[in-house]
Write a protein that holds these residues in place. Structure first.
Motif, PDB file in Angstrom:
ATOM      1  N   LEU A  60       0.840  -1.198   0.000  1.00 26.00           N
ATOM      2  CA  LEU A  60       0.000   0.000   0.000  1.00 26.00           C
ATOM      3  C   LEU A  60       0.877   1.251   0.000  1.00 26.00           C
ATOM      4  CD1 LEU A  60      -2.778   1.324   0.101  1.00 26.00           C
ATOM      5  CD2 LEU A  60      -2.649   1.196   2.604  1.00 26.00           C
ATOM      6  N   ASP A  61       0.719   2.065  -1.034  1.00 27.96           N
ATOM      7  CA  ASP A  61       1.407   3.352  -1.137  1.00 27.96           C
ATOM      8  C   ASP A  61       0.504   4.396  -0.482  1.00 27.96           C
ATOM      9  OD1 ASP A  61       2.395   5.860  -1.945  1.00 27.96           O
ATOM     10  OD2 ASP A  61       3.191   5.028  -3.814  1.00 27.96           O
ATOM     11  N   GLU A  62       0.807   4.724   0.770  1.00 18.75           N
ATOM     12  CA  GLU A  62      -0.038   5.665   1.523  1.00 18.75           C
ATOM     13  C   GLU A  62      -0.091   7.040   0.882  1.00 18.75           C
ATOM     14  OE1 GLU A  62       0.308   5.976   5.776  1.00 18.75           O
ATOM     15  OE2 GLU A  62       0.815   3.850   5.937  1.00 18.75           O
ATOM     16  N   ALA A  63       1.000   7.457   0.263  1.00 16.59           N
ATOM     17  CA  ALA A  63       1.016   8.782  -0.371  1.00 16.59           C
ATOM     18  C   ALA A  63       0.007   8.836  -1.522  1.00 16.59           C
ATOM     19  CB  ALA A  63       2.422   9.108  -0.866  1.00 16.59           C
ATOM     20  N   LYS A  64      -0.062   7.782  -2.329  1.00 13.19           N
ATOM     21  CA  LYS A  64      -1.053   7.732  -3.410  1.00 13.19           C
ATOM     22  C   LYS A  64      -2.471   7.740  -2.840  1.00 13.19           C
ATOM     23  CE  LYS A  64       1.490   5.253  -6.987  1.00 13.19           C
ATOM     24  NZ  LYS A  64       1.559   4.009  -7.782  1.00 13.19           N
ATOM     25  N   LEU A  65      -2.670   6.943  -1.800  1.00 16.77           N
ATOM     26  CA  LEU A  65      -3.989   6.865  -1.185  1.00 16.77           C
ATOM     27  C   LEU A  65      -4.427   8.235  -0.684  1.00 16.77           C
ATOM     28  CD1 LEU A  65      -6.426   5.267  -0.165  1.00 16.77           C
ATOM     29  CD2 LEU A  65      -5.074   4.648   1.860  1.00 16.77           C
ATOM     30  N   LYS A  66      -3.552   8.920   0.021  1.00 16.40           N
ATOM     31  CA  LYS A  66      -3.878  10.239   0.573  1.00 16.40           C
ATOM     32  C   LYS A  66      -4.026  11.294  -0.531  1.00 16.40           C
ATOM     33  CE  LYS A  66      -4.166   9.587   4.989  1.00 16.40           C
ATOM     34  NZ  LYS A  66      -5.386   9.935   5.724  1.00 16.40           N
ATOM     35  N   ALA A  67      -3.299  11.129  -1.636  1.00 22.35           N
ATOM     36  CA  ALA A  67      -3.438  12.072  -2.749  1.00 22.35           C
ATOM     37  C   ALA A  67      -4.823  11.967  -3.381  1.00 22.35           C
ATOM     38  CB  ALA A  67      -2.360  11.815  -3.802  1.00 22.35           C
ATOM     39  N   LEU A  68      -5.352  10.753  -3.458  1.00 24.62           N
ATOM     40  CA  LEU A  68      -6.678  10.551  -4.042  1.00 24.62           C
ATOM     41  C   LEU A  68      -7.801  10.867  -3.062  1.00 24.62           C
ATOM     42  CD1 LEU A  68      -6.149   7.307  -6.138  1.00 24.62           C
ATOM     43  CD2 LEU A  68      -6.289   9.659  -6.943  1.00 24.62           C
ATOM     44  N   ASP A  69      -7.529  10.660  -1.777  1.00 26.54           N
ATOM     45  CA  ASP A  69      -8.542  10.940  -0.758  1.00 26.54           C
ATOM     46  C   ASP A  69      -7.846  11.253   0.563  1.00 26.54           C
ATOM     47  OD1 ASP A  69     -10.674  11.155   0.957  1.00 26.54           O
ATOM     48  OD2 ASP A  69     -11.390   9.103   0.672  1.00 26.54           O
ATOM     49  N   PRO A  70      -7.655  12.535   0.876  1.00 25.66           N
ATOM     50  CA  PRO A  70      -6.976  12.914   2.113  1.00 25.66           C
ATOM     51  C   PRO A  70      -7.625  12.352   3.377  1.00 25.66           C
ATOM     52  CG  PRO A  70      -7.180  14.810   0.671  1.00 25.66           C
ATOM     53  CD  PRO A  70      -7.993  13.693   0.055  1.00 25.66           C
ATOM     54  N   ALA A  71      -8.902  12.015   3.305  1.00 23.54           N
ATOM     55  CA  ALA A  71      -9.608  11.474   4.464  1.00 23.54           C
ATOM     56  C   ALA A  71      -9.696   9.943   4.440  1.00 23.54           C
ATOM     57  CB  ALA A  71     -11.014  12.062   4.524  1.00 23.54           C
ATOM     58  N   ALA A  72      -8.932   9.316   3.567  1.00 24.86           N
ATOM     59  CA  ALA A  72      -8.995   7.856   3.420  1.00 24.86           C
ATOM     60  C   ALA A  72      -8.648   7.142   4.732  1.00 24.86           C
ATOM     61  CB  ALA A  72      -8.039   7.396   2.330  1.00 24.86           C
ATOM     62  N   ASP A  73      -9.284   6.022   4.943  1.00 23.51           N
ATOM     63  CA  ASP A  73      -9.061   5.177   6.121  1.00 23.51           C
ATOM     64  C   ASP A  73      -7.899   4.223   5.830  1.00 23.51           C
ATOM     65  OD1 ASP A  73      -9.141   3.479   8.292  1.00 23.51           O
ATOM     66  OD2 ASP A  73     -11.175   2.759   7.913  1.00 23.51           O
TER      67      ASP A  73
END
Length: 127
Positions: free
Chosen positions: A44-57
Protein backbone atom coordinates in the motif's frame (compact mmCIF):
# COMPACT_ATOMS: atom_id res chain seq x y z
CA UNK A 1 14.01 -26.31 -19.01
CA UNK A 2 11.76 -26.91 -16.01
CA UNK A 3 8.06 -27.68 -16.37
CA UNK A 4 5.94 -24.57 -16.64
CA UNK A 5 2.32 -24.47 -15.52
CA UNK A 6 -0.50 -22.14 -16.44
CA UNK A 7 -1.24 -19.52 -13.80
CA UNK A 8 -3.82 -16.77 -13.48
CA UNK A 9 -3.42 -13.40 -11.82
CA UNK A 10 -5.43 -10.30 -11.04
CA UNK A 11 -4.39 -6.98 -9.64
CA UNK A 12 -5.88 -5.65 -6.43
CA UNK A 13 -6.88 -2.04 -6.85
CA UNK A 14 -7.58 0.54 -4.21
CA UNK A 15 -10.52 2.79 -5.09
CA UNK A 16 -10.66 5.31 -2.23
CA UNK A 17 -13.81 7.02 -3.49
CA UNK A 18 -15.84 4.64 -5.61
CA UNK A 19 -17.98 7.45 -7.02
CA UNK A 20 -14.88 9.06 -8.59
CA UNK A 21 -13.52 5.84 -10.12
CA UNK A 22 -9.88 6.73 -9.43
CA UNK A 23 -7.70 3.80 -8.45
CA UNK A 24 -4.17 2.50 -8.06
CA UNK A 25 -2.65 -0.97 -7.79
CA UNK A 26 -1.94 -2.25 -4.29
CA UNK A 27 -1.49 -5.98 -4.75
CA UNK A 28 -1.62 -9.04 -6.93
CA UNK A 29 -3.48 -12.35 -6.63
CA UNK A 30 -1.82 -15.40 -8.19
CA UNK A 31 -3.43 -18.80 -8.73
CA UNK A 32 -1.85 -21.93 -10.22
CA UNK A 33 -4.25 -24.87 -10.39
CA UNK A 34 -1.56 -27.44 -11.23
CA UNK A 35 0.28 -26.59 -8.02
CA UNK A 36 -2.81 -25.87 -5.86
CA UNK A 37 -1.29 -22.48 -5.21
CA UNK A 38 -3.05 -19.23 -4.42
CA UNK A 39 -1.46 -16.19 -2.81
CA UNK A 40 -1.74 -12.44 -2.57
CA UNK A 41 1.15 -10.03 -2.32
CA UNK A 42 0.31 -6.47 -1.34
CA UNK A 43 1.98 -3.08 -1.01
CA UNK A 44 0.00 0.00 0.00
CA UNK A 45 1.41 3.35 -1.14
CA UNK A 46 -0.04 5.66 1.52
CA UNK A 47 1.02 8.78 -0.37
CA UNK A 48 -1.05 7.73 -3.41
CA UNK A 49 -3.99 6.86 -1.19
CA UNK A 50 -3.88 10.24 0.57
CA UNK A 51 -3.44 12.07 -2.75
CA UNK A 52 -6.68 10.55 -4.04
CA UNK A 53 -8.54 10.94 -0.76
CA UNK A 54 -6.98 12.91 2.11
CA UNK A 55 -9.61 11.47 4.46
CA UNK A 56 -8.99 7.86 3.42
CA UNK A 57 -9.06 5.18 6.12
CA UNK A 58 -5.49 3.87 5.80
CA UNK A 59 -5.96 1.38 8.64
CA UNK A 60 -9.14 0.06 7.01
CA UNK A 61 -7.50 -0.33 3.59
CA UNK A 62 -4.55 -2.18 5.15
CA UNK A 63 -7.00 -4.45 6.98
CA UNK A 64 -8.84 -5.21 3.72
CA UNK A 65 -5.55 -6.10 1.98
CA UNK A 66 -4.53 -8.33 4.91
CA UNK A 67 -7.93 -10.04 4.74
CA UNK A 68 -7.30 -10.94 1.09
CA UNK A 69 -3.91 -12.38 2.06
CA UNK A 70 -5.64 -14.35 4.83
CA UNK A 71 -8.21 -15.86 2.47
CA UNK A 72 -5.41 -16.92 0.12
CA UNK A 73 -3.52 -18.58 2.96
CA UNK A 74 -6.50 -20.67 4.03
CA UNK A 75 -6.94 -21.95 7.57
CA UNK A 76 -8.53 -19.82 10.28
CA UNK A 77 -7.43 -16.59 8.59
CA UNK A 78 -9.65 -17.47 5.60
CA UNK A 79 -12.84 -17.27 7.65
CA UNK A 80 -15.76 -18.93 5.88
CA UNK A 81 -13.48 -19.84 2.96
CA UNK A 82 -11.21 -21.90 5.23
CA UNK A 83 -12.50 -25.21 3.89
CA UNK A 84 -12.40 -24.18 0.24
CA UNK A 85 -9.66 -25.31 -2.13
CA UNK A 86 -7.23 -22.81 -3.67
CA UNK A 87 -9.31 -22.41 -6.83
CA UNK A 88 -12.53 -21.59 -5.01
CA UNK A 89 -10.72 -19.04 -2.81
CA UNK A 90 -9.20 -17.38 -5.90
CA UNK A 91 -12.55 -17.28 -7.73
CA UNK A 92 -14.23 -15.75 -4.67
CA UNK A 93 -11.53 -13.07 -4.41
CA UNK A 94 -11.71 -12.08 -8.09
CA UNK A 95 -15.50 -11.68 -8.07
CA UNK A 96 -16.45 -8.07 -8.91
CA UNK A 97 -17.32 -5.92 -5.93
CA UNK A 98 -17.90 -2.27 -5.20
CA UNK A 99 -15.61 -1.69 -2.23
CA UNK A 100 -12.42 0.21 -1.53
CA UNK A 101 -10.28 -2.84 -2.49
CA UNK A 102 -11.36 -4.34 -5.83
CA UNK A 103 -9.95 -7.05 -8.09
CA UNK A 104 -9.03 -6.21 -11.67
CA UNK A 105 -9.43 -8.44 -14.72
CA UNK A 106 -7.82 -11.88 -14.75
CA UNK A 107 -4.76 -12.51 -16.92
CA UNK A 108 -2.85 -15.74 -17.60
CA UNK A 109 0.72 -16.85 -18.11
CA UNK A 110 3.14 -19.73 -17.65
CA UNK A 111 5.43 -20.23 -14.68
CA UNK A 112 7.56 -22.88 -13.00
CA UNK A 113 7.38 -21.01 -9.68
CA UNK A 114 4.10 -19.23 -8.85
CA UNK A 115 5.50 -17.74 -5.62
CA UNK A 116 8.34 -16.10 -7.54
CA UNK A 117 5.82 -14.98 -10.16
CA UNK A 118 3.75 -13.26 -7.45
CA UNK A 119 6.82 -11.33 -6.28
CA UNK A 120 7.79 -10.44 -9.87
CA UNK A 121 4.30 -9.15 -10.64
CA UNK A 122 4.19 -7.16 -7.39
CA UNK A 123 7.47 -5.47 -8.30
CA UNK A 124 6.45 -4.89 -11.92
CA UNK A 125 2.85 -3.78 -11.52
CA UNK A 126 2.47 -2.44 -7.98
CA UNK A 127 5.70 -1.10 -6.49
Amino acid sequence: MSKRDVFEYALLRVVPRVERGECFNAGVLVYCRAQSYVAARTHLDEAKLKALDPAADVVGVRAALRAVEGVCGGGEAAGQAAGDDAGRRFRWLIAPRSTVVQPGPVHTGLTADPAAEAERLLDLLVR
